[in-house]
Structure formats: C-alpha cells, structure tokens
Enzyme design. Structure first.
Site, mmCIF file in Angstrom:
data_model
loop_
_atom_site.group_PDB
_atom_site.id
_atom_site.type_symbol
_atom_site.label_atom_id
_atom_site.label_comp_id
_atom_site.label_asym_id
_atom_site.label_seq_id
_atom_site.Cartn_x
_atom_site.Cartn_y
_atom_site.Cartn_z
ATOM 1 N N SER A 7 -0.414 -1.928 8.759
ATOM 2 C CA SER A 7 -1.566 -2.699 8.276
ATOM 3 C C SER A 7 -1.215 -4.177 8.332
ATOM 4 C CB SER A 7 -1.903 -2.304 6.843
ATOM 5 O OG SER A 7 -2.811 -3.261 6.306
ATOM 6 N N HIS A 30 -3.654 -1.295 12.237
ATOM 7 C CA HIS A 30 -4.625 -1.002 11.178
ATOM 8 C C HIS A 30 -5.180 -2.328 10.645
ATOM 9 C CE1 HIS A 30 -6.286 1.594 7.953
ATOM 10 N NE2 HIS A 30 -6.032 0.569 7.141
ATOM 11 N N ASP A 32 -7.750 -4.011 8.024
ATOM 12 C CA ASP A 32 -8.509 -3.773 6.791
ATOM 13 C C ASP A 32 -9.618 -4.803 6.650
ATOM 14 O OD1 ASP A 32 -7.126 -1.550 5.466
ATOM 15 O OD2 ASP A 32 -5.409 -2.903 5.453
ATOM 16 N N MET A 34 -12.744 -6.091 4.402
ATOM 17 C CA MET A 34 -13.237 -6.023 3.011
ATOM 18 C C MET A 34 -14.374 -7.018 2.815
ATOM 19 S SD MET A 34 -9.594 -5.959 1.038
ATOM 20 C CE MET A 34 -8.211 -5.008 1.645
ATOM 21 N N HIS A 63 -10.536 -0.277 9.466
ATOM 22 C CA HIS A 63 -10.877 0.386 8.200
ATOM 23 C C HIS A 63 -11.893 -0.480 7.468
ATOM 24 C CE1 HIS A 63 -9.105 1.601 3.962
ATOM 25 N NE2 HIS A 63 -10.353 1.958 4.101
ATOM 26 N N MET A 65 -13.975 -1.423 4.540
ATOM 27 C CA MET A 65 -14.204 -1.304 3.094
ATOM 28 C C MET A 65 -15.385 -2.194 2.752
ATOM 29 S SD MET A 65 -10.201 -1.329 1.992
ATOM 30 C CE MET A 65 -9.694 -1.961 3.581
ATOM 31 N N MET A 136 -7.238 7.752 0.994
ATOM 32 C CA MET A 136 -6.606 6.610 0.329
ATOM 33 C C MET A 136 -5.601 7.118 -0.705
ATOM 34 S SD MET A 136 -7.818 4.012 1.845
ATOM 35 C CE MET A 136 -6.847 2.853 0.859
ATOM 36 N N PHE A 142 -6.271 -3.810 -1.984
ATOM 37 C CA PHE A 142 -5.065 -4.646 -1.979
ATOM 38 C C PHE A 142 -3.880 -3.885 -1.391
ATOM 39 C CE2 PHE A 142 -7.828 -5.992 -5.379
ATOM 40 C CZ PHE A 142 -7.889 -7.372 -5.187
ATOM 41 N N GLY A 144 0.378 -3.427 -1.154
ATOM 42 C CA GLY A 144 1.502 -3.508 -2.087
ATOM 43 C C GLY A 144 1.351 -2.721 -3.372
ATOM 44 N N ASP A 174 -3.253 6.164 3.564
ATOM 45 C CA ASP A 174 -3.216 4.695 3.503
ATOM 46 C C ASP A 174 -2.967 4.238 2.071
ATOM 47 O OD1 ASP A 174 -3.631 1.972 3.807
ATOM 48 O OD2 ASP A 174 -5.754 2.149 4.360
ATOM 49 N N GLY A 196 1.649 -1.094 5.255
ATOM 50 C CA GLY A 196 1.588 -2.548 5.318
ATOM 51 C C GLY A 196 2.894 -3.159 4.872
ATOM 52 N N SER A 197 3.112 -3.173 3.555
ATOM 53 C CA SER A 197 4.314 -3.794 2.996
ATOM 54 C C SER A 197 5.587 -3.175 3.563
ATOM 55 C CB SER A 197 4.325 -3.624 1.476
ATOM 56 O OG SER A 197 3.071 -3.923 0.941
HETATM 57 C C1 DX5 Z 1 -5.743 -1.183 0.947
HETATM 58 C C2 DX5 Z 1 -5.642 -1.124 2.453
HETATM 59 C C3 DX5 Z 1 -4.322 -0.718 2.974
HETATM 60 C C4 DX5 Z 1 -3.188 -1.653 2.648
HETATM 61 C C5 DX5 Z 1 -1.920 -0.854 2.645
HETATM 62 O O1 DX5 Z 1 -7.064 -1.413 0.617
HETATM 63 O O2 DX5 Z 1 -6.606 -0.204 2.958
HETATM 64 O O3 DX5 Z 1 -4.391 -0.523 4.389
HETATM 65 O O4 DX5 Z 1 -3.081 -2.711 3.541
HETATM 66 O O5 DX5 Z 1 -0.879 -1.667 2.191
HETATM 67 P P1 DX5 Z 1 0.486 -1.060 1.633
HETATM 68 O O6 DX5 Z 1 1.097 -0.247 2.720
HETATM 69 O O7 DX5 Z 1 1.268 -2.286 1.312
HETATM 70 O O8 DX5 Z 1 0.152 -0.225 0.422
HETATM 71 ZN ZN ZN Z 2 -6.530 0.339 5.103
#
Ligand code: DX5
Ligand code: ZN
Length: 229
Positions: A7, A30, A32, A34, A63, A65, A136, A142, A144, A174, A196-197
C-alpha cells in the site's frame, strides 16, 4: 503462491515514483482512495492514479473507500486501474452491482470489500460476479493500525464460499499485515496480502516483500475453528 500488494499510503509521497520502483518485485500496487466521508481521511484521487499508471507496469489495485462509488469507478478505470474494489457498505446492493458492471464494462477486474463489522454473508449478491474479495483486518481509513485476528473466521468462511462458487476469485486482506500476521492470514485462506507499513518501514523492501510472500501457514494447530456453512 501468495501475492503481495504494497500500500503506497505508507510511502514517501514526495518521492512517489522512487517509492513505486522500490516495490518492483510486488504483484500489485495497492492504492487507497478515501473521500473524507466513507472514512475520516483523505488520500489519493483520479489524477494520482493516472500519474502512478505512467511510472509502473505493475497492476494497480485501487481500493475505493468512498460513498456511492458508482459515481467514479469509470474514471478510475480510465485513469489506469486494473482492479477496482468497492465497499459493500458504500451503497445499496443494486448500485454496487451496477458499479461492478461498469468496471467489467471497462474491461477491468472488479472486487468488493468488507469492513470489520460486516459479515461474510454480505458478499452473497456479488460472489459469483467478482474477481476479488477484500477483507479489512483494520477499520479502513488509516495505515499503521493493529491487525484484527478476529477477522480470520470471516476469511476462512469466504475461502470456502470462493472455492465452491467462484474458484477464480482472489481473497485479499488489508490492514496490519506484517511478517507475524501474514502466515495467520494465509492459513485462514487469504491469497493476496496488502501491506503498507510492513513494506515501507522495512530496511530492505524487496527482502520484506519476499518474506511476506513466503508466508505459509501458522506454526502449530490452527487457532480457530472454521465455521459450518
Ligand atoms: C486502510 C488501508 C490500508 C492501509 C494498510 O484504510 O485500506 O490499505 O494502507 O496499511 P498497514 O499495512 O500499515 O496497516
Ligand atoms: Zn487498502
């Protein structure tokens, strides 16, 4: 083999092109998206997807949102998304079905996403139509956040449904996926891992992607009982 979808929400936005090149060994990028309404945050939009498309050959896993995603799915496809996922909670079932039809009409892959509180059964109207189901494992909005292991029975229930009703469909997770939680997700039945992180905070990004991809099964007995269907 498990697919890895880093991500870029966790990437350094000032150097996004370089950050995308760092994940060149991944399977998907990926992205995101929003809207500040469906989730309490804002991130990338259509023009960002278009810019990202220009610097990578990797498939873009977008993705959404956003509320009433049918308003925008066509534009995300035109911007270069290869796979567009919409939340089942984001509109009425008829509108979600229409959004899936629009994505397929653009020749792209379509998926549905479930928030943590949404049960596996919510995919039933879409199960045989979609190319991917995303579970999810954190509240969307968010990066992290802490992984929610209590989502694993839902992943296993969806694995069973996919295997019997739409075996070509991928099952993605995810949120909070890292080298410790990735094998738990794979043991539950996931075959695409968003991270992501865990990817972007790693000292060696390609090694971390390989480590996550190698995730296969938990040590010892399975910590949950698959639900009866
Ligand atoms: C959250 C996102 C995720 C997010 C995952 O709303 O959909 O894709 O970036 O980040 P980590 O892997 O850091 O939880
Ligand atoms: Zn995502």
């Amino acid at each position: 083999m498990v697919k890895i979808a880093p991500s870029i929400l966790a990437a350094d936005f000032v150097n996004l092109e370089r950050e995308i090149r760092r994940i060149g060994s991944a399977d998907y990028v990926h992205v995101d998206v929003m809207d500040g309404v469906f989730v309490p945050n804002l991130s990338f939009g259509i023009s960002a997807v278009q810019a990202i498309r220009a610097v990578t050959e990797l498939p873009l896993d977008v993705h959404l949102m956003i509320t009433k995603p049918g308003r925008y799915v066509g534009q995300f496809c035109d911007a270069g998304a290869d796979l567009v996922t919409v939340h089942v909670e984001a509109d009425e079932p008829a509108a979600i079905l229409d959004a899936i039809g629009q994505i397929h009409g653009k020749g792209k892959r379509a998926g549905v996403v479930l928030k943590p509180a949404t049960p596996a059964e919510a995919v039933m109207p879409y199960l045989e139509l979609v190319d991917l189901i995303l579970v999810m494992t954190v509240e969307p909005g968010f990066g992290g956040q802490k992984f929610m292991p209590d989502m694993m029975p839902k992943v296993t229930a969806l694995r069973m449904l996919i295997d019997t009703r739409n075996p070509g469909c991928e099952l993605e997770v995810d949120g909070g996926v890292d080298p410790v939680t990735a094998p738990v997700c794979v043991a539950a039945g996931a075959d695409v891992l968003v991270a992501g992180s865990a990817v972007y905070k790693a000292a060696d990004v390609p090694a971390r992607i390989a480590e996550l991809r190698g995730a296969s099964g938990v040590q010892g007995p399975c910590p949950w009982t698959p639900p009866a269907l």
